[in-house]
Motif scaffolding. Sequence first.
Motif: not given
Lengths: 235, 352, 299
Positions: A47-50, A68-73, C187-190
């Motif tokens: 779900i979080s793109g990892l 999508e990339r994890p940071d964008a998600i 995961l924190l958006g960085l």
Amino acid sequence: MISISNLSVAYGAITALDDVTIQAPTGAITAVLGANGAGKTTLLRTISGLVKPRSGSITANGHALIGERPDAIARLGIAHVPEGRGVIAEFTVEENLRLGALGAKTNVTSGLEEQYALFPVLKERRKQYAAQLSGGERQMLALGRAMIANPQILLLDEPSLGLAPLVTQDIMNTIKTLCANSGLTVILVEQNAKSALKISDFAAVLHVGKSIAVRPAAEVAADESLRSYYLGMAE
Amino acid sequence: MSGTFKRLAWVLGGLVIAMAIASIQSGTDAANLTKAGAYFIALVGLSFLTGWSGQISIGNSGFMLVGGYAAAFWTLHHPGEPVVISLLVAIVASAFVGLVLGMPATRLRGPYLAGMTLAFAVALPYVPQSFAVSTLGGSQGLTITPLSAPQWFSHLFDTSTTLPVVINSRFTAMVSVLIAALVLWLMSNLFASKLGRAMRLVRDNDVAAELVGLHLGRTRAQAFVVSAALSGLAGALLVMVSGTASPSTYEFGFTFSIALLTLMVLGGIGSLGGAIIAALLGVYSMQITTWITNHTGLGPTSWVSNKLPNLAPNMENILFGVLLIVTMIFAPRGIVGLVSGLRQKLISVTRR
Amino acid sequence: MIANILTNRIVNDIAGGASQGVIIGLVALCLVLVWRATRVLNFAQGPMAMFVTYIGMTQMDHHVNFWLAAVISMVVGFMFSALTEIVIVKPLYHKAEINPIVVMVGMFTLLEAIASAIWTNIPRYPTAPYSSINFQSSGNPTGLSPLSTFQIAAALAVMTFVAVLFNYTSLGLKLRASALAPEVSKLLGLRVSRLLTLGWGIAGAVGAVAGVVISLNPGGLSPNMLDAMFILGFIAAAIGGLDSPLGALISGVGIGVIMQLINDYWNSNYADMVAVVLLVVALMLRPQGIFTKNSARRV
């Protein structure tokens, strides 16, 4: 609302998730239960793109997430507290919280105030390194760091891992409160089915990569066959 | 291949190479072949350390210096004794230094190890230059009588048509190739041996290696000793042929360590066949560079060279730098990897 | 009394050694910055700094003053290093440990050859903004000159800037997080990938300052001017611990002073060897460096 349809994930030749379909309604806690190795962590990481899935789709509040990339998600308002909490041990409590706000580009000062009001223990320990916290405090820090981003969706991976039963209960109640107060959509992955079902509205069971049931939590809790076979809750 | 057939193949291959060397007309080509033999041994030494035991060294030129000086020192004080003894002395001396350096080195990982070996290679030439100047010759170095062709060898050729220099070069080339072949044979056996398997396990999975009871430090130190001994042999061979060991010898400086690393990567890390290709590449790099520059419009009369008169002498390093980066990113198994990849593809195409 | 101290031979050696030691510390700092951000030991640090120093300092031939030339070096240093990370280092993350080492060694060879092709091996001597004649105290020379004072000040200023940036700013927090915990940071958006590039860029700019400062030394500016400095910088970083910027500075100054004392009282040829011996001894005692906290190696 987060909707996972026909999701399949494989690591090389090993299938981790096989045609999984799960819906988590807005403003509710949906528990995903299952034994070790059932694919629960993989589900959240996808779900979080990892993790890139082999097939299937995931949509969250109308956004298609796959590709999508994890940071964008994360910046779409999806906060993921990973297995083992993911707090940065070399950072202080406050630095960890600030990082959460910086990543989501939310206001740091007001965010800190809110989280300190919610978790007074974090305020007390704000200058201490995360490495010095107890397991329960670390979990609170991880929750606070996720909440400072004002997420709409919260993904929690085994929050009870390594915690004493009383502390687990405390954390679970906190999650329940957070959800009730802010209309948050929560996916709660847990091996500890009993504590998870107590606070959940819905529950799905994963068994060796396949999803078995998405039903109201109370129904799952009452289902004798699920309890003994998959959840290890025989009393 | 059966044992007898394999042995026959070795003998036949040796004969063909010997006849080829005997017919080399130019002294330069024979001298290059001599060098290639020594480079091959040094490359196998490095490849063994990096490719088999997973440790990286940018300091093998230091071991070559130790071997070279040990051989020269011994020969100087024991004139007339067989060359083999000088080479053995060199092997023992460099193996010892390898052990001394290998002990702390085995506790270090990747970058620390690379940096430490580099520092070793940079500092080592200062030792003969500054210490024991009377015994090691200071910046002049040591000079010995170079290896020359014995009577029986010269008699094999028509001395009226062939210069003695050329005969001499043919002899050293033959000696060098013979020793290189011996190293090739020893190392291919070592690869299949218990030590070889231990090395690979240590490289690929050190935790598993420890679980099966391998002593990590000892296995890594053994790799260092073998690598140092081979480098020392290569250094000694170069000195026995050229007759001098000095702090400014190209092969004893840290730039040669970098060249070795480059050549090894281009040939294919951990591959004996790759080391042969790499050795020839090292010896003929100048010619190859000239050929490439002349065929790509960068030659001495080109527009670029008019603008940058200093380009030509640097072309070799520019080319090698680019090749090293490109190889590591796109073909990390080097030329050997490319060839075997191509062969796999061909096989799969023909089988279809 | 004070005059005696200022012109004392040992005090002079310590002052002179410290001024070179701070520069060693600066080179070490670049290595530490890149190492902490991306777990790559940049073997081409020296040539990269040399290259951009040439680009800036040769502008002085075209009537650009020293300060502007130094700024050009820094800007180009930032961009060049960031570009290097994007083009040749990014493909190598998650590969075997030796791959980035080998690639940076290739970069080393390439840049020195290109510099030699463009600017030849003959050293250049950029005009320094300050005199290199040592300060006098009652007619005797002290250990410092206006130039070496400037070199120390420049190095310390850069180090202070880096320390403040990393420890007291939001950007620094994000940079440290992406280096320490890339996955959690994502995961924190960085934007971790971008932050790692930025980390390389900053190291490149710091390296450019080191290059400019070193080009004012008597050896001048030449394609291999930073080779020896890189080795010493690595030794300082390894002794201090590749994870510790402060350790890099302290051991850099220590090495500078020790080498100056050996130069003065013994033989300049011994200085490099002593540095290597120091490294070997230090690594035998503490393989992870003296100033780093002991932590379990990740399996």
